[in-house]
Design a protein around this motif. Sequence first.
Motif, mmCIF file in Angstrom:
data_model
loop_
_atom_site.group_PDB
_atom_site.id
_atom_site.type_symbol
_atom_site.label_atom_id
_atom_site.label_comp_id
_atom_site.label_asym_id
_atom_site.label_seq_id
_atom_site.Cartn_x
_atom_site.Cartn_y
_atom_site.Cartn_z
ATOM 1 N N THR A 198 9.758 -2.987 4.803
ATOM 2 C CA THR A 198 10.483 -3.953 3.966
ATOM 3 C C THR A 198 11.276 -3.309 2.839
ATOM 4 O O THR A 198 12.187 -3.931 2.292
ATOM 5 C CB THR A 198 9.497 -4.953 3.343
ATOM 6 N N GLY A 199 10.920 -2.087 2.489
ATOM 7 C CA GLY A 199 11.575 -1.436 1.356
ATOM 8 C C GLY A 199 10.959 -1.795 0.022
ATOM 9 O O GLY A 199 11.402 -1.318 -1.026
ATOM 10 N N THR A 200 9.931 -2.637 0.037
ATOM 11 C CA THR A 200 9.250 -3.052 -1.192
ATOM 12 C C THR A 200 7.786 -2.649 -1.111
ATOM 13 O O THR A 200 7.067 -3.077 -0.208
ATOM 14 C CB THR A 200 9.348 -4.574 -1.390
ATOM 15 N N TYR A 201 7.349 -1.837 -2.052
ATOM 16 C CA TYR A 201 5.984 -1.314 -2.044
ATOM 17 C C TYR A 201 5.121 -2.040 -3.064
ATOM 18 O O TYR A 201 5.515 -2.199 -4.224
ATOM 19 C CB TYR A 201 5.979 0.182 -2.370
ATOM 20 N N ASP A 202 3.945 -2.464 -2.622
ATOM 21 C CA ASP A 202 2.952 -3.035 -3.527
ATOM 22 C C ASP A 202 2.113 -1.873 -4.044
ATOM 23 O O ASP A 202 1.022 -1.597 -3.550
ATOM 24 C CB ASP A 202 2.085 -4.060 -2.787
ATOM 25 N N LEU A 203 2.624 -1.182 -5.051
ATOM 26 C CA LEU A 203 1.978 0.035 -5.539
ATOM 27 C C LEU A 203 0.614 -0.256 -6.155
ATOM 28 O O LEU A 203 -0.305 0.565 -6.051
ATOM 29 C CB LEU A 203 2.888 0.733 -6.556
ATOM 30 N N ALA A 204 0.475 -1.419 -6.790
ATOM 31 C CA ALA A 204 -0.812 -1.774 -7.401
ATOM 32 C C ALA A 204 -1.883 -1.924 -6.320
ATOM 33 O O ALA A 204 -3.033 -1.477 -6.488
ATOM 34 C CB ALA A 204 -0.683 -3.056 -8.210
ATOM 35 N N MET A 205 -1.516 -2.549 -5.204
ATOM 36 C CA MET A 205 -2.473 -2.735 -4.112
ATOM 37 C C MET A 205 -2.853 -1.382 -3.498
ATOM 38 O O MET A 205 -4.028 -1.109 -3.220
ATOM 39 C CB MET A 205 -1.869 -3.659 -3.049
ATOM 40 N N ILE A 206 -1.859 -0.523 -3.290
ATOM 41 C CA ILE A 206 -2.125 0.802 -2.721
ATOM 42 C C ILE A 206 -3.056 1.590 -3.634
ATOM 43 O O ILE A 206 -4.014 2.221 -3.180
ATOM 44 C CB ILE A 206 -0.800 1.558 -2.497
ATOM 45 N N GLU A 207 -2.823 1.521 -4.928
ATOM 46 C CA GLU A 207 -3.673 2.243 -5.866
ATOM 47 C C GLU A 207 -5.096 1.701 -5.864
ATOM 48 O O GLU A 207 -6.064 2.473 -5.940
ATOM 49 C CB GLU A 207 -3.090 2.181 -7.280
ATOM 50 N N ARG A 208 -5.251 0.378 -5.749
ATOM 51 C CA ARG A 208 -6.593 -0.205 -5.688
ATOM 52 C C ARG A 208 -7.369 0.322 -4.491
ATOM 53 O O ARG A 208 -8.557 0.625 -4.581
ATOM 54 C CB ARG A 208 -6.516 -1.729 -5.606
ATOM 55 N N GLN A 209 -6.701 0.417 -3.346
ATOM 56 C CA GLN A 209 -7.369 0.899 -2.144
ATOM 57 C C GLN A 209 -7.728 2.377 -2.281
ATOM 58 O O GLN A 209 -8.844 2.786 -1.919
ATOM 59 C CB GLN A 209 -6.487 0.677 -0.912
ATOM 60 N N LEU A 210 -6.823 3.177 -2.802
ATOM 61 C CA LEU A 210 -7.093 4.604 -2.959
ATOM 62 C C LEU A 210 -8.205 4.850 -3.967
ATOM 63 O O LEU A 210 -8.996 5.797 -3.818
ATOM 64 C CB LEU A 210 -5.815 5.331 -3.376
ATOM 65 N N ALA A 211 -8.303 3.991 -4.979
ATOM 66 C CA ALA A 211 -9.364 4.138 -5.982
ATOM 67 C C ALA A 211 -10.745 3.940 -5.369
ATOM 68 O O ALA A 211 -11.745 4.400 -5.926
ATOM 69 C CB ALA A 211 -9.139 3.151 -7.121
ATOM 70 N N ARG A 212 -10.813 3.254 -4.223
ATOM 71 C CA ARG A 212 -12.083 3.008 -3.540
ATOM 72 C C ARG A 212 -12.309 3.967 -2.379
ATOM 73 O O ARG A 212 -13.278 3.826 -1.637
ATOM 74 C CB ARG A 212 -12.132 1.572 -3.028
ATOM 75 N N SER A 213 -11.422 4.932 -2.220
ATOM 76 C CA SER A 213 -11.500 5.855 -1.077
ATOM 77 C C SER A 213 -12.427 7.032 -1.323
ATOM 78 O O SER A 213 -12.724 7.794 -0.378
ATOM 79 C CB SER A 213 -10.106 6.394 -0.744
ATOM 80 N N GLY A 214 -12.854 7.222 -2.556
ATOM 81 C CA GLY A 214 -13.713 8.354 -2.876
ATOM 82 C C GLY A 214 -12.952 9.600 -3.269
ATOM 83 O O GLY A 214 -13.553 10.574 -3.738
#
Length: 303
Positions: A282-298
């Motif tokens: 889409t060309g539009t990134y939900d950076l907040a959502m991506i960061e939330r997931q990475l924060a839970r990745s260990g």
Amino acid sequence: MPAPPDVLEAAGLRPPWRLSVLKDIPGENASWLADGPGGERLVLRRYHPLATEPDLAYEHAVLRHLDRAGWTVPAPAGELIRAGGLWYCLTRYVPGAAVAPESAAQRTRRGRDLARLHAALHGLGGQLGQRPGWRAQHQGVTVHTELDWDACLAGLSAVSPRLGHWAAAAAARATSDLAAIGAAELPAEIVHGDFAEWNVHYTRRPALAGVIDFELTHLDSRPYELAIARTYRAPEAVAGYQAETAALGWPLTALEQAAIGPVYRAFRVDMAAWAMHCGLVTGTYDLAMIERQLARSGAAPPR
């Protein structure tokens, strides 16, 4: 918006059948409640634009199997219908309602019900194999084989070098952690794919009424099912699941127990990957959502 007239005709939903919208979001799944004479109820479903006939045939095979086993699920009540470039199907109505928020006892109950569902599906994977376009979480960074991880990573890095670096580190750690426990040997079974509280219906008695939304059903590990069922915030569900599988004579193996943490962290990377894929498309990134997931990745965030 109303369902297309040619779909209604093909599904046999002529008057006195009455339809009411349950969900209709462009580009996503849609569903209409169909009330018929004598109190009969069905649901007309429209599948998302990326759904394919082989993909839906797999989902329907799982649903028919559970229906024959006595489970109340949205099993097909007719054949697939093609209209306007989209797939439709008349399905069984699942009564009851989701419980939210759940109490501790209700979370335990959901874990036990998931164990019973797995028992009903046990062995089906040997007949159906893997769903087209899917793989188990421990077999790759993403469960969707069409996702190009390198392209997703490059796209995110161009928008946010920090998140791109973090995503690469998270994927590398997830792969390493899974290899360290020998995850390649994890047994794979048909999983529901989203046994969260909103997809499990109960009656007021209370009793299990049925299970909905098998859109993500595929061949994967039981630790993956626990991860995608959001049991990280419902430890009672894990306890209930383990107690019931033991009672059923099919407890988690030592490897499956060891895999719960690593598979959960890999699942979080996969969630980030899907958001990265959507941004690439889409060309539009939900950076907040991506960061939330990475924060839970260990994986630790870059400095």
